[in-house]
Design an enzyme around this catalytic site. Structure first.
Site: not given
Length: 473
Positions: A248, A182
């Site tokens: 993702d 992230h």
């Protein structure tokens, strides 16, 4: 169908709020492949409204996938505000695989009732790096074979509920990284990918219909992250997987900071991905409609300049459409009800396993805790929740300093041994006896007597209450 008309069918955006916005309604009418729900799409006053929201989405386009990250334990969207009432993978790694299969079926029944038909779980990551900032208790453990047996069991459990598809993640394994994708771009050697292959192979053998890629670089596979790396995705196909490859979220820094959200989406499709998850607008702060338009424009541009081959887009669109049609047909024929709560025998087995993994002196100390210090930082972006049910339960149970029976103990609710946590722990230990409660991966990396819980969740808080009621035994 015109090629540009296929583009919405390979995208999985999120959106803000608990009603279908007009831009999303338009894209559903244009053939949107799916929608990903996050905590902000769950009405805090009426969580059952998620099923109504999913119905509203399908009223526009019946064959639309409705997806969510619902792993049990620390990653939950349906119970994000208060904490999950299901065991975590770390906890399930301590008991027999058949418990994981039953919990997988319960998880699938819960999401089915909420209108979700693509559950982005389980995590097949092998968590053998105690400093991993993003996996931790989301993993079934640090042994590839033990993880594999529970991944396969969970997939079987999810598949037992008609109309729900599992999506195993994060291929080829995010467990031995010290960077959260992230926030940055992790790198692993091919030897690590090989060591972590067994859980994914087990999921494929169990019939998992979707696999999510990790935004990580495997050094020997090239400089590009797996999500946008044709050689990497070809390796997944060579392993026998012919289902839907889901990315993702492309708004994560590992992709967005390098290629941009739109550029990352186009590269992923060209590399062999079938369904591009755009991400969580709650966390990115981006306007969901603008983000979606950026991705569509980038994919169309890649089609026009030859970076994305027409046959590749058709292949991806076909795979997503087949999965959506299969889940829709199964959902229509699914009328039976199934358990949505963990059986008492399984809960007792989990409690016993956690007690066995904990230090007896630390367990005994729980009943005498006078003060509670939460040593953790904020939630990870994967968890996306500020709920701290274990710390809240300990505070409610603490007798208070100076009260009869209190021994001045401090319980430090820990996650992983970061410098900040170790500093808080050292201060607590210097002030007297200290009980450490680890809600992260088991065993963790703390040099102290530890109560092992394996998740900060409502399920774990119930175990804490039971232990304190029994005097820590």
């Amino acid at each position: 169908m015109d090629l540009e008309e296929l583009v919405p069918g390979v995208l999985l955006p999120g959106f803000a709020g608990t009603v279908v916005p007009e831009w999303l309604r338009t894209e559903l009418q244009r053939g949107l492949g799916g929608v990903c729900l996050f905590m902000g799409n769950v009405d805090a006053a009426d969580p059952s409204g998620t099923a109504v929201l999913a119905e509203a989405i399908r009223a526009v386009r019946p064959d639309t996938l409705v997806a969510a990250d619902e792993e049990g334990g620390v990653v939950t969207r349906l119970e994000g505000r208060g904490g999950s009432t299901l065991p975590s993978p770390a906890q399930l790694g301590l008991v027999a695989p058949d418990v994981a299969e039953r919990v997988g079926a319960i998880l699938a029944e819960r999401v089915r009732r909420a209108g979700i038909d693509l559950v982005l779980a389980p995590s097949a990551d092998v968590n053998d790096n105690p400093g991993n900032p993003v996996i931790g208790a989301r993993s079934f453990g640090g042994d590839p074979h033990e993880v594999a047996t529970r991944v396969a069991a969970t997939v079987r459990g999810i598949r037992s509920r008609r109309g729900v598809a599992a999506c195993v993640k994060h291929w080829p394994g995010h467990g031995d990284t010290d960077v959260d994708s992230h926030r940055g771009l992790p790198t692993i050697p091919a030897t690590t990918a090989a060591r972590h292959a067994e859980p994914f192979e087990a999921a494929i053998a169990a019939g998992v219909p979707a696999v999510m890629t990790a935004h990580i670089v495997v050094s020997e596979w090239g400089a590009e992250p797996v999500t946008v790396n044709p050689d990497a995705i070809a390796r997944l196909r060579a392993a026998g997987f012919d289902g839907v490859v889901v990315t993702d979220a492309v708004d994560m820094a590992a992709i967005a900071a390098t290629y941009g959200i739109g550029g990352g989406a186009a590269r992923a499709l060209a590399a062999g991905a079938d369904l591009v998850c755009l991400g969580n607008p709650e966390l990115s702060g981006l306007d969901a409609a603008a983000q979606y338009r950026e991705v569509v424009d980038a994919v169309v541009a890649a089609l026009h300049d030859g970076r994305l081959a027409p046959e590749r887009l058709r292949e991806a669109h076909g795979r997503v459409a087949r999965l959506a049609a299969e889940t829709a047909a199964a959902r229509a024929s699914s009328a039976e009800d199934a358990p949505v709560e963990v059986a008492a025998a399984d809960a007792q087995a989990l409690e016993a396993a956690l007690a066995a993994a904990s230090d007896p002196s630390a367990l005994a100390g729980l009943a005498r805790v006078a003060r509670v210090v939460d040593a953790r930082g904020g939630a990870t972006q994967a968890a996306a929740t500020r709920a701290v049910p274990v710390a809240d339960a300990l505070r409610a149970l603490a007798p208070g300093e100076g009260d009869a029976g209190a021994h001045g103990l401090t319980a430090v609710v820990a996650d992983r041994p970061s410098a900040v946590q170790l500093g808080v722990l050292a201060d607590a230990q210097a002030s007297g006896e200290c009980v450490v409660v680890n809600v992260g991966a088991i065993p963790g990396g703390f040099d102290a007597a530890v109560v092992q819980l394996g998740a900060d969740s409502v399920f774990s808080a119930g175990i804490v209450r039971a232990w304190v009621a029994k005097g820590g035994r």
